[in-house]
Enzyme design. Structure first.
Site, mmCIF file in Angstrom:
data_model
loop_
_atom_site.group_PDB
_atom_site.id
_atom_site.type_symbol
_atom_site.label_atom_id
_atom_site.label_comp_id
_atom_site.label_asym_id
_atom_site.label_seq_id
_atom_site.Cartn_x
_atom_site.Cartn_y
_atom_site.Cartn_z
ATOM 1 N N TYR A 72 37.349 -83.690 71.686
ATOM 2 C CA TYR A 72 37.197 -82.197 71.520
ATOM 3 C C TYR A 72 35.755 -81.688 72.113
ATOM 4 O O TYR A 72 35.221 -80.891 71.639
ATOM 5 C CB TYR A 72 37.402 -81.850 70.042
ATOM 6 C CG TYR A 72 38.852 -81.622 69.727
ATOM 7 C CD1 TYR A 72 39.766 -80.977 70.328
ATOM 8 C CD2 TYR A 72 39.197 -82.331 68.527
ATOM 9 C CE1 TYR A 72 41.135 -80.886 69.929
ATOM 10 C CE2 TYR A 72 40.673 -82.432 68.278
ATOM 11 C CZ TYR A 72 41.354 -81.512 68.834
ATOM 12 O OH TYR A 72 42.908 -81.383 68.406
ATOM 13 N N LYS A 90 49.295 -84.124 65.224
ATOM 14 C CA LYS A 90 48.139 -84.285 64.369
ATOM 15 C C LYS A 90 48.557 -84.627 62.914
ATOM 16 O O LYS A 90 49.650 -84.696 62.587
ATOM 17 C CB LYS A 90 47.696 -82.716 64.318
ATOM 18 C CG LYS A 90 46.999 -82.306 65.846
ATOM 19 C CD LYS A 90 46.272 -81.001 65.540
ATOM 20 C CE LYS A 90 45.894 -80.457 67.052
ATOM 21 N NZ LYS A 90 45.159 -79.196 67.083
ATOM 22 N N GLU A 138 42.110 -87.510 79.050
ATOM 23 C CA GLU A 138 42.712 -87.560 77.542
ATOM 24 C C GLU A 138 43.700 -88.990 77.465
ATOM 25 O O GLU A 138 43.346 -89.638 76.517
ATOM 26 C CB GLU A 138 43.430 -86.328 77.076
ATOM 27 C CG GLU A 138 42.699 -85.296 76.964
ATOM 28 C CD GLU A 138 43.122 -83.974 76.376
ATOM 29 O OE1 GLU A 138 42.627 -83.159 76.095
ATOM 30 O OE2 GLU A 138 44.521 -83.932 76.412
ATOM 31 N N ASN A 183 47.795 -76.703 63.478
ATOM 32 C CA ASN A 183 49.056 -76.366 64.404
ATOM 33 C C ASN A 183 49.763 -77.557 65.148
ATOM 34 O O ASN A 183 50.478 -77.557 66.199
ATOM 35 C CB ASN A 183 48.144 -75.342 65.621
ATOM 36 C CG ASN A 183 47.200 -76.241 66.587
ATOM 37 O OD1 ASN A 183 46.989 -77.504 66.296
ATOM 38 N ND2 ASN A 183 46.723 -75.700 67.469
ATOM 39 N N HIS A 240 48.850 -81.423 69.546
ATOM 40 C CA HIS A 240 48.027 -81.277 70.700
ATOM 41 C C HIS A 240 48.847 -81.590 71.930
ATOM 42 O O HIS A 240 49.460 -82.712 72.204
ATOM 43 C CB HIS A 240 46.569 -82.169 70.844
ATOM 44 C CG HIS A 240 45.926 -82.123 71.893
ATOM 45 N ND1 HIS A 240 45.078 -80.933 72.247
ATOM 46 C CD2 HIS A 240 45.871 -83.122 72.922
ATOM 47 C CE1 HIS A 240 44.506 -81.212 73.338
ATOM 48 N NE2 HIS A 240 44.899 -82.322 73.756
HETATM 49 P P1 CMP Z 1 44.342 -78.082 70.243
HETATM 50 O O1 CMP Z 1 45.412 -77.830 71.096
HETATM 51 O O2 CMP Z 1 44.104 -79.531 69.473
HETATM 52 O O3 CMP Z 1 42.924 -77.941 70.904
HETATM 53 C C1 CMP Z 1 41.696 -77.335 70.166
HETATM 54 C C2 CMP Z 1 41.862 -76.987 68.986
HETATM 55 O O4 CMP Z 1 40.926 -76.162 68.089
HETATM 56 C C3 CMP Z 1 43.134 -76.243 68.651
HETATM 57 O O5 CMP Z 1 44.525 -76.874 69.061
HETATM 58 C C4 CMP Z 1 43.496 -75.761 67.322
HETATM 59 O O6 CMP Z 1 43.903 -76.577 66.547
HETATM 60 C C5 CMP Z 1 41.658 -75.865 67.002
HETATM 61 N N1 CMP Z 1 41.367 -74.002 66.860
HETATM 62 C C6 CMP Z 1 41.235 -73.360 67.958
HETATM 63 N N2 CMP Z 1 40.763 -72.163 67.500
HETATM 64 C C7 CMP Z 1 40.678 -72.289 66.132
HETATM 65 C C8 CMP Z 1 40.238 -71.661 65.060
HETATM 66 N N3 CMP Z 1 39.693 -70.159 65.450
HETATM 67 N N4 CMP Z 1 39.808 -72.269 63.938
HETATM 68 C C9 CMP Z 1 40.202 -73.338 63.726
HETATM 69 N N5 CMP Z 1 40.522 -74.214 64.630
HETATM 70 C C10 CMP Z 1 40.864 -73.777 65.868
#
Ligand code: CMP
Length: 143
Positions: A49, A9, A126, A112, A115
């Site tokens: 998403y 990301k 995906e 984070n 993905h």
């Molecule tokens: P990802 O694995 O990309 O899949 C969905 C994403 O939503 C996840 O990683 C997080 O980055 C994001 N996400 C999930 N929960 C939250 C939250 N409570 N607040 C902000 N972002 C979130």
């Protein structure tokens, strides 16, 4: 052979973690079959998403993933979907185990770093969303 979709990301790219993340997947023994640096369109972000469309964090998530370059990848190998998820660690980096990518480098669920597809079928969806068939290289390590 099983494939998964991974994306470093914008935070992972900006923190210079692309090489480290690729290194971990390579060291594990998985095969890189697709790789590109790209700016993500709003349309692609919303499709990617889609399952989170009704969540309160959805607008921020789309805003973030479209905010800077992303490194999109396809990795191949037996059990690669579940194994890559283990290497990546729990969604929230604060609870992700040390030794995982998120556990070692992250502190925020909204930042984070990476993905990874959560299931084989999601991976198929995906990969088709992010890559054209001709962008993927089928090859087998011979050494
Ligand atoms: P990802 O694995 O990309 O899949 C969905 C994403 O939503 C996840 O990683 C997080 O980055 C994001 N996400 C999930 N929960 C939250 C939250 N409570 N607040 C902000 N972002 C979130």
């Amino acid at each position: 052979m099983e494939r998964t979709f991974l994306a470093v990301k914008p935070d992972g790219v900006q923190r210079g973690l692309v090489g480290e993340i690729i290194r971990r997947l390579e060291a594990k023994g998985f095969t890189l079959v697709g790789l590109k640096l790209m700016k993500v369109s709003r349309e692609l972000a919303e499709q990617h998403y889609d399952v989170h469309r009704e969540k309160p964090f959805f607008p921020g998530l789309v805003e973030f993933i479209t905010s800077g370059p992303v490194v999109a990848m396809v990795w191949e190998g037996e059990g690669v979907v579940a194994s890559a998820r283990k290497l990546i660690g729990a969604t929230n980096p604060l609870t992700a185990e040390p030794g995982t990518i998120r556990g070692d480098f992250g502190v925020s669920v909204g930042r984070n770093l990476i993905h990874g597809s959560d299931a084989v079928e999601t991976g198929r969806r995906e990969i088709a969303l992010w890559f054209k068939e001709e962008e993927l290289v089928s090859w087998q390590p011979t050494l």
